[in-house]
Design a protein around this motif. Structure first.
Motif, PDB file in Angstrom:
ATOM      1  N   LEU A 104       2.518   9.861  15.251  1.00 44.06           N
ATOM      2  CA  LEU A 104       3.861   9.357  14.959  1.00 44.06           C
ATOM      3  C   LEU A 104       4.866  10.493  14.814  1.00 44.06           C
ATOM      4  CD1 LEU A 104       3.356   6.380  12.495  1.00 44.06           C
ATOM      5  CD2 LEU A 104       3.949   6.325  14.912  1.00 44.06           C
ATOM      6  N   GLN A 139      -6.675   7.745  10.574  1.00 42.17           N
ATOM      7  CA  GLN A 139      -5.456   7.720   9.780  1.00 42.17           C
ATOM      8  C   GLN A 139      -4.629   8.992   9.987  1.00 42.17           C
ATOM      9  OE1 GLN A 139      -3.974   5.505   6.326  1.00 42.17           O
ATOM     10  NE2 GLN A 139      -6.121   5.853   6.231  1.00 42.17           N
ATOM     11  N   GLU A 162       6.084   7.575  -3.765  1.00 38.44           N
ATOM     12  CA  GLU A 162       5.321   6.351  -3.550  1.00 38.44           C
ATOM     13  C   GLU A 162       4.559   6.521  -2.261  1.00 38.44           C
ATOM     14  OE1 GLU A 162       5.080   4.018  -5.551  1.00 38.44           O
ATOM     15  OE2 GLU A 162       6.923   3.701  -6.687  1.00 38.44           O
ATOM     16  N   ARG A 163       3.314   6.946  -2.356  1.00 38.70           N
ATOM     17  CA  ARG A 163       2.590   7.218  -1.112  1.00 38.70           C
ATOM     18  C   ARG A 163       1.302   6.418  -1.083  1.00 38.70           C
ATOM     19  NH1 ARG A 163       3.002  12.022  -4.243  1.00 38.70           N
ATOM     20  NH2 ARG A 163       1.035  12.524  -5.258  1.00 38.70           N
ATOM     21  N   GLY A 164       0.939   6.041   0.115  1.00 39.85           N
ATOM     22  CA  GLY A 164      -0.286   5.271   0.256  1.00 39.85           C
ATOM     23  C   GLY A 164      -0.954   5.601   1.566  1.00 39.85           C
ATOM     24  N   LEU A 165      -2.036   4.890   1.825  1.00 38.07           N
ATOM     25  CA  LEU A 165      -2.769   5.074   3.071  1.00 38.07           C
ATOM     26  C   LEU A 165      -3.206   3.691   3.532  1.00 38.07           C
ATOM     27  CD1 LEU A 165      -5.002   8.019   1.863  1.00 38.07           C
ATOM     28  CD2 LEU A 165      -3.297   8.203   3.661  1.00 38.07           C
ATOM     29  N   TYR A 166      -3.539   3.592   4.807  1.00 42.22           N
ATOM     30  CA  TYR A 166      -4.119   2.332   5.280  1.00 42.22           C
ATOM     31  C   TYR A 166      -5.538   2.235   4.739  1.00 42.22           C
ATOM     32  CZ  TYR A 166      -0.307   1.705   8.575  1.00 42.22           C
ATOM     33  OH  TYR A 166       0.918   1.513   9.136  1.00 42.22           O
ATOM     34  N   PRO A 206       6.179  11.217   0.238  1.00 44.39           N
ATOM     35  CA  PRO A 206       6.989  10.533  -0.764  1.00 44.39           C
ATOM     36  C   PRO A 206       6.242  10.377  -2.088  1.00 44.39           C
ATOM     37  CG  PRO A 206       6.273   8.995   0.920  1.00 44.39           C
ATOM     38  CD  PRO A 206       5.708  10.326   1.279  1.00 44.39           C
ATOM     39  N   SER A 239       0.833  -1.212   0.000  1.00 44.66           N
ATOM     40  CA  SER A 239       0.000   0.000   0.000  1.00 44.66           C
ATOM     41  C   SER A 239       0.864   1.258   0.000  1.00 44.66           C
ATOM     42  CB  SER A 239      -0.938   0.005   1.202  1.00 44.66           C
ATOM     43  OG  SER A 239      -0.205   0.234   2.377  1.00 44.66           O
ATOM     44  N   MET A 293       2.706   2.503   2.179  1.00 43.34           N
ATOM     45  CA  MET A 293       2.529   3.260   3.408  1.00 43.34           C
ATOM     46  C   MET A 293       3.877   3.422   4.083  1.00 43.34           C
ATOM     47  SD  MET A 293       0.044   4.566   4.811  1.00 43.34           S
ATOM     48  CE  MET A 293       0.224   5.656   6.195  1.00 43.34           C
ATOM     49  N   MET A 304      -8.504   1.786   7.319  1.00 47.36           N
ATOM     50  CA  MET A 304      -8.588   2.686   8.466  1.00 47.36           C
ATOM     51  C   MET A 304      -9.494   3.858   8.100  1.00 47.36           C
ATOM     52  SD  MET A 304      -5.072   3.616  10.329  1.00 47.36           S
ATOM     53  CE  MET A 304      -4.942   3.857  12.072  1.00 47.36           C
ATOM     54  N   TYR A 317      -3.311   9.107  13.524  1.00 49.57           N
ATOM     55  CA  TYR A 317      -2.201   8.171  13.734  1.00 49.57           C
ATOM     56  C   TYR A 317      -0.892   8.756  13.206  1.00 49.57           C
ATOM     57  CZ  TYR A 317       0.517   3.828  13.278  1.00 49.57           C
ATOM     58  OH  TYR A 317       1.484   2.862  13.350  1.00 49.57           O
ATOM     59  N   LEU A 318      -0.951   9.281  11.969  1.00 52.60           N
ATOM     60  CA  LEU A 318       0.266   9.834  11.367  1.00 52.60           C
ATOM     61  C   LEU A 318       0.745  11.069  12.137  1.00 52.60           C
ATOM     62  CD1 LEU A 318      -0.646   9.235   7.645  1.00 52.60           C
ATOM     63  CD2 LEU A 318       1.098   8.059   8.995  1.00 52.60           C
TER      64      LEU A 318
END
Lengths: 416, 323
Positions: B114, B107, B95-99, B93, A220, A222, B102, B110-111
């Protein structure tokens, strides 16, 4: 540290709140019960299937007493069908064999002409399973017929027969230095196998989740965002601990429920399930081996996951790791039979095996404490190594996309 | 603020916020980043430019401690970058994604956590960002239910939610449709207004030219040029001439003052030597045939870039031949 806690919290809550967790918690004990007492229960079920046996009684004197004995034993899942033979005995046997082959009957039995002097029997069957019928039903019944007739012929009075046939009576109690209470060895074995199975299933189930979660995070995309916020090692530890706590929660729920049930006194398959008889020493070992076994396997699974792009990719590597849990299960009987032989001792000290085998020994026998503590230390050392290895795999693999890893690239990542 | 005890002493606007000195990273045989130094002024949008494979992402990953550089120092507000300092840097980035499973709010929260935002506050901030991006009604839905554009917004929010001093956006426009590019640009400019410094990496030089205050061009791991847009232009004071012949013929080969010529899509582009006036070109070009287009302009960023790369290569080959 607070970042690791954040990851732990997320992974833990995500699991505990999921439907799969609820279903697993509810169905787990059922599954476990099936696994442990299932084979016995299933065995009882098949025994009660009615089978027909063609009987060719060449002596002519055995069939009726045999039917009588079976009736007396209330063994009504075998039906005997008598065959008469003409002057040619051999022809009758051939016909009986043909019947068995044609599956008109489940098995055939030819009783020798001079049975009471020379108790010779021939048993014909087409399926190996008929052997159970022979050994568990026919043989004891015919033995009884033979015995009664010979008592008769030898003129043994009826009141002495009972006396001659007496058997020794056994009570089996397992004693250990740690536990004051003596427990029935049968319950011990069932409980031991149940607890070993819990360790086995939970370590594999939750350990492998680390692999899938890491691969998911990779696919994904992530992972790069996460790595800009925390070090790979923190991510690894957070995941392994979070998922492990969920596993521990589930086991804790089961244990608690088990205690509540024990207090009520519930018997399953003739054995009373009672958790209260276990010594604190045994509980301590259950906890230690469960937690350490989980940590060892989970971190390695996570490391493998970091190197791979898909679960399929990971399979060839994870399978080898899974073997570490499967082999001791195969060796379990060796340990149960001779828990204190050098063979069992050595196997149970192998760190990858000890969560199953050393714990097995603790439950069925009473191994020296130094051996148990040694296996803890070896396990702890291996976990320390596994964490370092997984960290290396994580750093090397987590941003690797495209090419699927080979054993060589795995080894290279580890040797860095 | 993430940590009330932490004192954020930032340089004045325009003073360098991030300083990179002599950064190098080698992958096996290839030198991905070769002695790159950067100076990113606070409050600016800094374009980190170069073609694909130039070493932009490697440099950025070194900044974020995702990979270890072989050499080089990195200072944020004058202090060596460590993990705690990096909590002040947002990173989106390429290459980016997400859960996917969630919810949007969880989401973002959470980020944010962190990056050190306390838990309770992270939820409030997540909510505020969702409202601002008109995703409020999706706060409790899973990311799976969001359109691609909404997911981009969410990722953007995640990068800014902890109020970073510096944000690194790697190829943020790649894969976006024009509408979303417009949206992203507005969001970036809005953040700049709030004083956030933005390091903006892209291979699309036209985009960079519209957005950036200062740029750095790298190619093959080597820094070609850097500075504010004005400085860069001043360093390349030549003019460009574009010409198209009605019948598509070739222009004469011996045009005076032309340093480089190339053709794309029927249009001829001439780079003139510094000091040569574009007007001087009209007569010789028109003498050769009927023109349907003649235009003179200052070079675009991508034209400057091509010229700079060419000069760099020439000087390298001449270095080599001297040896």
């Amino acid at each position: 540290m607070s970042k690791v806690l954040t990851v732990i919290r997320k992974e833990y809550l995500e699991r505990v709140r999921s439907k799969a967790f609820l279903v697993g918690t509810l169905l787990g004990p059922l599954f476990m019960a099936l696994l442990v007492i299932g084979p016995t229960a299933l065995g009882n079920l098949t025994r009660s299937q009615e089978r027909t046996v063609a009987v060719l009684d060449l002596s002519g004197d055995v069939f009726e007493p045999l039917v009588e004995v079976l009736r007396k034993n209330e063994d009504n899942h075998v039906k005997l069908r008598r065959y008469e033979t003409g002057p040619q005995a051999a022809a009758g046997v051939e016909e009986l064999k043909a019947r068995v082959l044609a599956k008109d009957v489940d098995a055939g039995l030819v009783i020798g002409a001079d049975f009471f002097a020379q108790p010779q029997l021939t048993f014909y069957n087409t399926a190996v399973s008929a052997v159970v019928l022979r050994d568990e039903t026919l043989r004891p019944a015919l033995n009884e017929v033979l015995r009664e007739e010979r008592f008769q012929r030898a003129g043994v009075p009826a009141d002495q027969r009972e006396y001659i046939l007496a058997r020794s009576e056994w009570t089996t109690l397992q004693l250990s230095a740690a536990a004051e209470a003596a427990q029935s060895a049968d319950v011990g074995i069932i409980a031991a196998i149940t607890m070993v199975m819990i360790i086995y299933i939970m370590v594999l189930l939750y350990g492998q989740q680390n692999l899938t979660v890491v691969i998911e995070e990779k696919s994904s995309r992530m992972v790069e965002v996460l790595l800009s916020s925390l070090r790979p090692e923190q991510l690894l530890v957070g995941k392994v601990v979070g998922i492990g706590l969920a596993a521990l929660t589930q086991v804790a729920i089961w244990t608690l429920a088990g205690f509540l049930v024990s207090v009520q006194g519930v018997a399953v398959a003739g054995a009373e399930i009672s958790l209260t008889v276990f010594s604190p020493w045994l509980w301590l070992n259950f906890l230690v081996f469960f937690v350490m076994g989980y940590f060892l396997y989970a971190s390695l699974y996570a490391g493998i996951g970091a190197m791979c792009n898909s679960v399929q990719d990971a399979q060839q590597f994870s399978m080898v790791l899974t073997m570490g849990m499967v082999i001791p299960i195969l060796l379990m009987m060796v340990v149960i039979r001779a828990p204190d032989q050098p063979m069992a001792t050595i196997l149970s000290l192998v760190p990858f095996f000890s969560p199953i085998l050393m714990f097995m020994r603790v439950t069925v026998s009473d191994p020296p404490i130094w051996q148990v503590v040694l296996s803890w230390l070896l396990l702890a050392l291996t976990i320390w190594w596994a964490n370092k290895a997984a960290g290396k795999l994580f750093r090397a693999g987590i941003l690797l996309y495209g090419s699927s890893p080979t054993w060589k690239s795995l080894a290279r990542a580890l040797s860095r | 603020m993430a940590n009330p005890a932490e004192i954020r002493e930032l340089p004045a606007i325009g003073e360098p916020l991030l300083l990179v000195e002599g950064l190098s990273k080698r992958y096996g045989e290839t030198l991905a980043v070769n002695d790159v130094s950067l100076r990113i002024p606070r409050g600016s949008i800094y374009g980190f430019l170069g073609p694909n494979g130039a070493g932009k992402t490697t440099t950025i990953r070194c900044l974020m401690d995702i990979i270890l550089p072989d050499r080089g120092t990195m200072l944020l507000a004058g202090v060596a970058l460590d993990r705690r300092r990096r909590d002040r840097i947002g990173y989106l980035p390429e290459e980016r994604g997400l859960y996917r499973k969630m919810t949007c709010q969880d989401q973002l929260a959470y980020l944010a956590q962190l990056k050190g935002v306390p838990r309770r506050e992270s939820q409030q901030r997540a909510w505020r960002w969702l409202e601002r991006l008109e995703l409020g009604s999706y706060a409790k839905s899973k990311v799976d239910n969001l359109s691609k554009g909404m997911q981009q917004k969410l990722q953007f929010a995640a990068t800014f939610i902890f109020e970073p001093d510096l944000v690194i956006l790697d190829e943020v426009f790649s894969g976006l449709d024009p509408l979303n590019i417009e949206l992203m640009r507005d969001l970036i400019l809005e953040q700049k207004q709030k004083g956030t410094t933005i390091l903006f990496s892209t291979h699309m030089l036209a985009e960079a030219e519209r957005l950036c205050d200062a740029v750095c061009l790298i190619e093959g791991g080597i820094k070609i040029l850097d500075g504010s847009l004005a400085e860069v232009r001043a360093a390349f004071p030549f003019q460009m001439v574009r010409a198209v012949y009605r019948d598509g013929r070739e222009p004469p080969a011996d045009l005076p003052g032309v340093v480089d010529r190339r053709q794309d899509d029927g249009t001829w582009r001439f780079e003139l030597a510094p000091g040569i006036d574009a007007q001087n070109m009209l007569a010789p070009l028109a003498a050769a045939g009927p023109l349907s287009l003649f235009a003179a302009n200052r070079p675009t960023l991508s034209e400057i870039f091509l010229t700079a790369v060419r000069r760099q290569r020439e000087s390298r080959t001449s270095d080599r031949s001297e040896r």
